[in-house]
Design a protein around this motif. Sequence first.
Motif, short mmCIF file in Angstrom:
data_model
loop_
_atom_site.label_atom_id
_atom_site.label_comp_id
_atom_site.label_asym_id
_atom_site.label_seq_id
_atom_site.Cartn_x
_atom_site.Cartn_y
_atom_site.Cartn_z
N LYS A 49 0.82 -1.21 0.00
CA LYS A 49 0.00 0.00 0.00
C LYS A 49 0.86 1.27 0.00
N SER A 50 1.82 1.30 0.93
CA SER A 50 2.68 2.50 0.99
C SER A 50 3.51 2.63 -0.28
N THR A 51 3.93 1.50 -0.83
CA THR A 51 4.71 1.54 -2.07
C THR A 51 3.90 2.18 -3.18
N MET A 159 -2.78 9.93 1.40
CA MET A 159 -2.71 9.88 2.86
C MET A 159 -2.42 8.45 3.31
N ASP A 160 -1.31 8.28 4.01
CA ASP A 160 -0.86 6.94 4.42
C ASP A 160 -1.08 6.76 5.91
N GLU A 161 -2.19 6.17 6.27
CA GLU A 161 -2.58 5.93 7.66
C GLU A 161 -2.37 7.16 8.55
N PRO A 162 -2.95 8.29 8.16
CA PRO A 162 -2.64 9.52 8.90
C PRO A 162 -3.16 9.54 10.32
#
Length: 262
Positions: A49-51, A159-162
Amino acid sequence: MGRKAKIIIRNLTKAFYKKQGSVTALDDINLTIDDGEFVCIVGPSGCGKSTLLRILAGLENPSIGEFTIATDGEDRPLQSMVFQERGVIPWLTVEKNVEFGLKMRHLPKELIKERTAYYLKKTGLEKFSSLYPKELSGGMKQRVSIARAFANDPEILLMDEPFAALDEQNKFILQEELLSIWSETGKTILFITHSIDEALLLSDRILLMSSQPGRIIREIIVDMPRPRKIEDIRENPVMAGQFVEIWKHLQEEVQQSRREDG
Ligand SMILES: Nc1ncnc2c1ncn2[C@@H]1O[C@H](COP(=O)(O)OP(=O)(O)OP(=O)(O)O)[C@@H](O)[C@H]1O
Ligand SMILES: [Mg+2]
């Protein structure tokens, strides 16, 4: 009524090469996200996901495939990213953090002042504008990141798990603020979360990913009126059903990756 496509991802694959061999983090991702759409990605840890977000942010290159972010010809950044943490510059005050991107672009002083003040107000940071990040709580720091991301007026928000590190009450307040800014600005948002509740509360559409190599294996349209309440997720039969569907999917993926590891 069809909306314009804002993000188009075609045949995107990402492999990382390490000493022990290569890892396929993302495998043939194909995806179109509409202008103004709020899309959440849910998937087991390590599924890429982050990638995917880092590639869309221009921080990594795809191994194969491509993506486009539609622009409307105005002079604005393609994307702003909000991370779980590390989002604020420690030696700048709240206000300077929010205006940082605008200053870097040498926008007119009046515009910077106006836009910074607007987002400080929207995120409830007005009173804290001259504080430094070390003087802020975790929730306030995330507000600064969000204010800064929106102040930049990017084409899309990543937005990455903000809100992952926040307590439930703070999380809910920030989710509400985010939705309010989203509906006012009409921005396209791609949002990663581990929380099924959060995905159901926020999304127009939820994408479920498989465990490694990460693929998008299901999508769930959340066609529920807004504003939504947490109670709706429990009490509305459609939403409760979607909750269970996502829950089961995650359980299957985690179990499968365990079997492959063992
Ligand atoms: N820079 C890198 N170099 C080598 N491998 C990497 C790199 N970045 C990510 N990976 C690998 O790619 C895979 C996907 O990682 P990624 O961080 O995208 O997962 P994730 O879905 O965001 O996980 P989490 O939910 O735990 O945040 C993992 O196996 C990870 O080890
Ligand atoms: Mg991640």
